[in-house]
Design a protein around this motif. Structure first.
Motif, PDB file in Angstrom:
ATOM      1  N   HIS A 165       0.865  -1.182   0.000  1.00  0.00           N
ATOM      2  CA  HIS A 165       0.000   0.000   0.000  1.00  0.00           C
ATOM      3  C   HIS A 165       0.903   1.234   0.000  1.00  0.00           C
ATOM      4  CE1 HIS A 165      -3.651  -2.304   0.594  1.00  0.00           C
ATOM      5  NE2 HIS A 165      -3.054  -2.962   1.571  1.00  0.00           N
ATOM      6  N   ARG A 166       1.073   1.827  -1.139  1.00  0.00           N
ATOM      7  CA  ARG A 166       2.091   2.851  -1.314  1.00  0.00           C
ATOM      8  C   ARG A 166       1.511   4.252  -1.526  1.00  0.00           C
ATOM      9  NH1 ARG A 166       6.699  -0.122  -2.116  1.00  0.00           N
ATOM     10  NH2 ARG A 166       7.879   1.674  -2.853  1.00  0.00           N
ATOM     11  N   GLY A 167       0.231   4.416  -1.199  1.00  0.00           N
ATOM     12  CA  GLY A 167      -0.404   5.709  -1.425  1.00  0.00           C
ATOM     13  C   GLY A 167       0.229   6.853  -0.650  1.00  0.00           C
ATOM     14  N   LEU A 168       0.841   6.549   0.519  1.00  0.00           N
ATOM     15  CA  LEU A 168       1.489   7.593   1.319  1.00  0.00           C
ATOM     16  C   LEU A 168       2.992   7.664   1.078  1.00  0.00           C
ATOM     17  CD1 LEU A 168      -0.364   7.136   4.724  1.00  0.00           C
ATOM     18  CD2 LEU A 168      -0.855   8.763   2.896  1.00  0.00           C
ATOM     19  N   LYS A 169       3.524   6.683   0.354  1.00  0.00           N
ATOM     20  CA  LYS A 169       4.966   6.677   0.077  1.00  0.00           C
ATOM     21  C   LYS A 169       5.217   7.403  -1.245  1.00  0.00           C
ATOM     22  CE  LYS A 169       6.016   2.506   2.698  1.00  0.00           C
ATOM     23  NZ  LYS A 169       6.627   1.164   2.680  1.00  0.00           N
ATOM     24  N   SER A 179       6.053  12.870   4.998  1.00  0.00           N
ATOM     25  CA  SER A 179       6.548  12.271   6.227  1.00  0.00           C
ATOM     26  C   SER A 179       5.483  11.321   6.758  1.00  0.00           C
ATOM     27  CB  SER A 179       6.857  13.355   7.264  1.00  0.00           C
ATOM     28  OG  SER A 179       7.348  12.788   8.450  1.00  0.00           O
ATOM     29  N   ILE A 180       5.755  10.026   6.706  1.00  0.00           N
ATOM     30  CA  ILE A 180       4.818   9.017   7.189  1.00  0.00           C
ATOM     31  C   ILE A 180       4.969   8.887   8.706  1.00  0.00           C
ATOM     32  CG2 ILE A 180       4.134   6.592   6.995  1.00  0.00           C
ATOM     33  CD1 ILE A 180       5.319   6.621   4.205  1.00  0.00           C
ATOM     34  N   PRO A 181       3.881   8.912   9.465  1.00  0.00           N
ATOM     35  CA  PRO A 181       3.984   8.946  10.933  1.00  0.00           C
ATOM     36  C   PRO A 181       4.865   7.863  11.531  1.00  0.00           C
ATOM     37  CG  PRO A 181       1.735   9.328  10.235  1.00  0.00           C
ATOM     38  CD  PRO A 181       2.503   8.982   8.994  1.00  0.00           C
ATOM     39  N   ASP A 182       4.787   6.606  11.021  1.00  0.00           N
ATOM     40  CA  ASP A 182       5.567   5.522  11.624  1.00  0.00           C
ATOM     41  C   ASP A 182       6.695   5.055  10.708  1.00  0.00           C
ATOM     42  OD1 ASP A 182       3.984   4.437   9.697  1.00  0.00           O
ATOM     43  OD2 ASP A 182       3.307   2.726  10.895  1.00  0.00           O
ATOM     44  N   ALA A 183       7.153   5.941   9.807  1.00  0.00           N
ATOM     45  CA  ALA A 183       8.187   5.546   8.851  1.00  0.00           C
ATOM     46  C   ALA A 183       9.514   5.291   9.561  1.00  0.00           C
ATOM     47  CB  ALA A 183       8.364   6.631   7.794  1.00  0.00           C
ATOM     48  N   ASP A 184      10.258   4.324   9.036  1.00  0.00           N
ATOM     49  CA  ASP A 184      11.608   4.072   9.526  1.00  0.00           C
ATOM     50  C   ASP A 184      12.469   5.289   9.200  1.00  0.00           C
ATOM     51  OD1 ASP A 184      14.513   2.974   8.556  1.00  0.00           O
ATOM     52  OD2 ASP A 184      13.789   1.950  10.338  1.00  0.00           O
ATOM     53  N   PRO A 185      13.185   5.881  10.183  1.00  0.00           N
ATOM     54  CA  PRO A 185      13.943   7.112   9.927  1.00  0.00           C
ATOM     55  C   PRO A 185      15.041   6.940   8.881  1.00  0.00           C
ATOM     56  CG  PRO A 185      14.351   6.277  12.163  1.00  0.00           C
ATOM     57  CD  PRO A 185      13.222   5.487  11.607  1.00  0.00           C
ATOM     58  N   VAL A 186      15.659   5.757   8.836  1.00  0.00           N
ATOM     59  CA  VAL A 186      16.698   5.530   7.829  1.00  0.00           C
ATOM     60  C   VAL A 186      16.077   5.494   6.436  1.00  0.00           C
ATOM     61  CG1 VAL A 186      18.445   3.915   7.001  1.00  0.00           C
ATOM     62  CG2 VAL A 186      18.183   4.317   9.458  1.00  0.00           C
ATOM     63  N   GLU A 187      14.955   4.764   6.306  1.00  0.00           N
ATOM     64  CA  GLU A 187      14.265   4.687   5.021  1.00  0.00           C
ATOM     65  C   GLU A 187      13.818   6.075   4.575  1.00  0.00           C
ATOM     66  OE1 GLU A 187      10.426   2.482   2.903  1.00  0.00           O
ATOM     67  OE2 GLU A 187      10.647   2.463   5.083  1.00  0.00           O
TER      68      GLU A 187
END
Length: 202
Positions: A165-169, A179-187
């Motif tokens: 589900h890539r609608g927010l990426k 900026s995705i709320p729970d995104a991995d900071p390195v990613e």
């Protein structure tokens, strides 16, 4: 289950017979909710979504009796990973007052509990309370047929692996990376760096 499960209630059985859902669901006994959809969750897990379906009249009735808030919502939140209240029907604030009006045929009429007309804030305030104070998600649709189509979309969405589900990426080509709320900071840092190059997606 690899298809939506519908409770053996009249409202649910009718949905299962609509063309958009024929052959895609099965009737079972559900302890709570009218519909259950199982599908892909995070980290290859399986998650379940419960959907309570109500007409706007049934919604208002179950609010006034306390059945929805005291019994149905708590049961759904205990039973499913995600819970939706899906309701259908036309309603509005009265154009000459602040009473809640519902559409019956071609006419708009004030909704009443007993003899008393109900303020528009009665429904909207309750919906805000449910969304702000519980994990319940609420979706309103125009009619019963649209409710079936929404459930079919939910089923299709659940068939897709969680990380697909890539609608927010996405990149905001006019500014900053989303900026995705729970995104991995390195990613996210890699994505921000990559976004400076043209034609590179997430």
């Amino acid at each position: 289950l690899d298809s939506p499960a519908f409770a053996r209630r009249h409202r649910s059985r009718g949905l299962a017979d609509l063309p958009v859902l024929v052959g895609r669901c099965q009737l079972v006994r559900l302890d709570s909710a009218d519909v259950m959809v199982a599908g892909h969750g995070p980290d290859n897990s399986t998650i379940t979504v419960g959907v309570e379906l109500k007409s706007v009249g049934d919604l208002l009735s179950s609010i006034s009796t306390g059945r929805l808030g005291a019994t149905q919502i708590p049961a759904m939140l205990r039973s499913y990973d995600y819970s939706f209240l899906l309701y259908y029907g036309m309603h509005r604030p009265g154009p000459l007052n602040n009473y809640l009006q519902v559409r019956r045929g071609k006419l708009w009429t004030n909704y009443r509990i007993g003899r008393d007309p109900v303020p528009y804030s009665y429904l909207e305030g309750w919906l805000l309370t449910a969304q702000m104070l519980t994990p319940l998600r609420i979706k309103h649709v125009y009619d019963y047929g649209e409710a079936a189509k929404w459930i079919a979309i939910l089923d299709h969405w659940m068939d897709k692996p969680w990380d697909k589900h890539r609608g927010l990426k996405v990149f905001d080509r006019a500014g900053e990376t989303a900026s995705i709320p729970d995104a991995d900071p390195v990613e996210e840092q890699i994505a921000r760096t990559a976004s400076s190059f043209p034609a590179i997606d997430w």
